[in-house]
Design a protein around this motif. Structure first.
Motif, short mmCIF file in Angstrom:
data_model
loop_
_atom_site.label_atom_id
_atom_site.label_comp_id
_atom_site.label_asym_id
_atom_site.label_seq_id
_atom_site.Cartn_x
_atom_site.Cartn_y
_atom_site.Cartn_z
N GLN A 131 0.92 3.52 2.38
CA GLN A 131 1.54 3.59 3.70
C GLN A 131 2.23 2.27 4.00
O GLN A 131 1.77 1.21 3.57
CB GLN A 131 0.48 3.88 4.76
CG GLN A 131 -0.32 5.15 4.53
CD GLN A 131 0.53 6.39 4.69
OE1 GLN A 131 1.46 6.41 5.50
NE2 GLN A 131 0.24 7.43 3.91
N ASP A 132 3.33 2.33 4.76
CA ASP A 132 4.04 1.09 5.07
C ASP A 132 3.35 0.28 6.15
O ASP A 132 3.51 -0.94 6.22
CB ASP A 132 5.49 1.38 5.46
CG ASP A 132 5.61 2.34 6.63
OD1 ASP A 132 5.19 1.99 7.74
OD2 ASP A 132 6.13 3.46 6.43
N TYR A 133 2.58 0.93 7.02
CA TYR A 133 1.85 0.25 8.10
C TYR A 133 2.73 -0.67 8.93
O TYR A 133 2.34 -1.79 9.29
CB TYR A 133 0.64 -0.51 7.55
CG TYR A 133 -0.43 0.41 7.01
CD1 TYR A 133 -1.17 1.22 7.87
CD2 TYR A 133 -0.68 0.49 5.64
CE1 TYR A 133 -2.13 2.08 7.37
CE2 TYR A 133 -1.63 1.35 5.13
CZ TYR A 133 -2.36 2.15 6.01
OH TYR A 133 -3.31 3.00 5.52
N LEU A 134 3.95 -0.21 9.22
CA LEU A 134 4.81 -0.96 10.14
C LEU A 134 4.39 -0.66 11.56
O LEU A 134 4.03 0.48 11.90
CB LEU A 134 6.28 -0.56 9.94
CG LEU A 134 6.88 -0.76 8.55
CD1 LEU A 134 8.35 -0.36 8.56
CD2 LEU A 134 6.71 -2.19 8.06
N PHE A 135 4.42 -1.66 12.42
CA PHE A 135 4.08 -1.46 13.83
C PHE A 135 5.29 -0.86 14.54
O PHE A 135 6.36 -1.49 14.57
CB PHE A 135 3.67 -2.77 14.48
CG PHE A 135 2.37 -3.32 13.98
CD1 PHE A 135 1.22 -2.54 14.01
CD2 PHE A 135 2.28 -4.61 13.48
CE1 PHE A 135 0.00 -3.04 13.55
CE2 PHE A 135 1.09 -5.12 13.02
CZ PHE A 135 -0.06 -4.33 13.05
N ASN A 178 8.56 -6.96 12.10
CA ASN A 178 7.62 -6.42 11.12
C ASN A 178 7.70 -7.19 9.81
O ASN A 178 6.68 -7.50 9.19
CB ASN A 178 7.91 -4.94 10.86
CG ASN A 178 7.12 -4.00 11.76
OD1 ASN A 178 5.91 -3.85 11.63
ND2 ASN A 178 7.81 -3.39 12.72
N LEU A 181 0.81 -1.21 0.00
CA LEU A 181 0.00 0.00 0.00
C LEU A 181 0.85 1.27 0.00
O LEU A 181 2.07 1.23 0.09
CB LEU A 181 -0.93 -0.01 1.22
CG LEU A 181 -1.88 -1.21 1.30
CD1 LEU A 181 -2.47 -1.31 2.70
CD2 LEU A 181 -2.98 -1.10 0.26
N ARG A 200 11.63 2.29 5.25
CA ARG A 200 10.38 1.68 5.75
C ARG A 200 9.62 1.00 4.62
O ARG A 200 9.07 -0.10 4.80
CB ARG A 200 9.51 2.75 6.42
CG ARG A 200 10.07 3.26 7.74
CD ARG A 200 9.30 4.47 8.23
NE ARG A 200 7.92 4.15 8.48
CZ ARG A 200 7.35 4.13 9.70
NH1 ARG A 200 8.09 4.39 10.77
NH2 ARG A 200 6.08 3.84 9.84
N GLN A 201 9.59 1.63 3.43
CA GLN A 201 8.91 1.00 2.31
C GLN A 201 9.63 -0.27 1.86
O GLN A 201 9.00 -1.21 1.40
CB GLN A 201 8.80 1.98 1.14
CG GLN A 201 7.65 2.98 1.27
CD GLN A 201 6.29 2.31 1.27
OE1 GLN A 201 5.88 1.68 2.26
NE2 GLN A 201 5.57 2.42 0.18
N ALA A 222 8.41 -2.89 4.11
CA ALA A 222 7.06 -3.28 3.70
C ALA A 222 7.12 -4.22 2.50
O ALA A 222 6.34 -5.18 2.41
CB ALA A 222 6.23 -2.04 3.36
N THR A 232 5.94 -8.22 2.34
CA THR A 232 5.06 -8.75 1.31
C THR A 232 5.69 -9.94 0.59
O THR A 232 5.04 -10.96 0.36
CB THR A 232 4.72 -7.64 0.28
OG1 THR A 232 4.14 -6.53 0.98
CG2 THR A 232 3.73 -8.14 -0.75
#
Length: 256
Positions: free
Chosen positions: A85-89, A97, A83, A141-142, A145, A149
């Motif tokens: 946004q990377d949506y990493l915790f 992650n 997505l 960060r991306q 992500a 994936t």
């Protein structure tokens, strides 16, 4: 051999308490194994809806969506979704992650952990495994992500404007990195982007959509010399600017 993606006369209606809205209509799209396809078009043409249908997050109102010849009834392990946004915790380390998808699908093994570690290394993140997301740049960060994936080994990767929040230099670097990674693993990909230059530079084929409702207006094959180059170099290839202006002109005529 079945195509990786088949959308057969797909239409989808969003229904609220006040109205029903036809988002996409009569879509006929196929994506072959190893192909990189981009979806472009004006706002409201249903690009993200199409990705959600391919991901199995939306069941179309009409028609059918198939992955590897199997009708989608929900999310498939064959499909990975990256997505904007990377949506990493933020409370999990980079390694934790990156392993999240494997953890959620109960596929954590010594082999899968080793493969994930190798992916992080390939993405230039060796030595960052114990870092936390706030310690990394947006581009890094991306990359995490992307590793998250790819770690689940999907055959198909869906990319929903994954570079839109990045600076231009980082965006170009990630374009090259993603294309090299997908080619090395013979992955299939569908990219949604507003950046026409990005679509041409990364793709084998560009699909232009009309809006209200979203329909396929025209498909453009990217010449071999452009598609064989990495995205950064593709922009300098013969025919790139001509194809850019051809698609732009077709897109511009949709708003007239």
């Amino acid at each position: 051999m079945f195509p990786v993606v088949e959308l057969n006369h797909v239409a989808h209606v969003y229904v609220t308490d006040r109205e029903a809205s036809l988002a996409v209509n009569d879509l006929q799209i196929t994506v072959s194994e190893g192909e990189f396809v981009s979806l472009v078009g004006p706002s409201g043409c249903g690009k993200t809806t199409i990705l959600s249908i391919i991901a199995g997050l939306i069941i179309p109102t009409l028609g059918e969506a198939l992955i590897y010849g199997n009708k989608l009834e929900g999310p498939s392990p064959e499909v990975g979704y990256m997505l904007q946004q990377d949506y990493l915790f933020p409370w999990r380390t980079i390694m934790d992650n990156a392993l999240l998808g494997l953890e959620l699908t109960h596929r954590i093994t010594p082999e899968s952990v080793e493969m994930t570690s190798k992916l992080l290394e390939e993405m230039g993140l060796a030595g960052k495994e114990k870092f936390y997301p706030p310690q990394l740049s947006g581009g890094m960060r991306q990359r995490v992500a992307l590793v998250r994936t790819l770690a689940t080994e999907p055959g198909l990767l869906l990319l929903d404007e994954p570079f839109s929040a990045l600076d231009y230099q980082t965006k170009l670097q990630l374009e090259d990195l993603i294309v090299k990674t997908l080619r090395a693993r013979d992955k299939t990909a569908v990219l949604v982007t507003h950046d026409l230059s990005e679509a041409i530079a990364m793709s084998d084929r560009v699909i232009l959509l009309d809006a209200n409702p979203g329909t396929v207006r025209r498909m453009f094959e990217v010449p071999d010399n452009i598609r064989d180059a990495l995205p950064f170099d593709a922009r300098d290839q013969a025919g790139f600017q001509e194809l850019f202006h051809e698609i732009w002109s077709e897109m511009d005529s949709t708003s007239v």
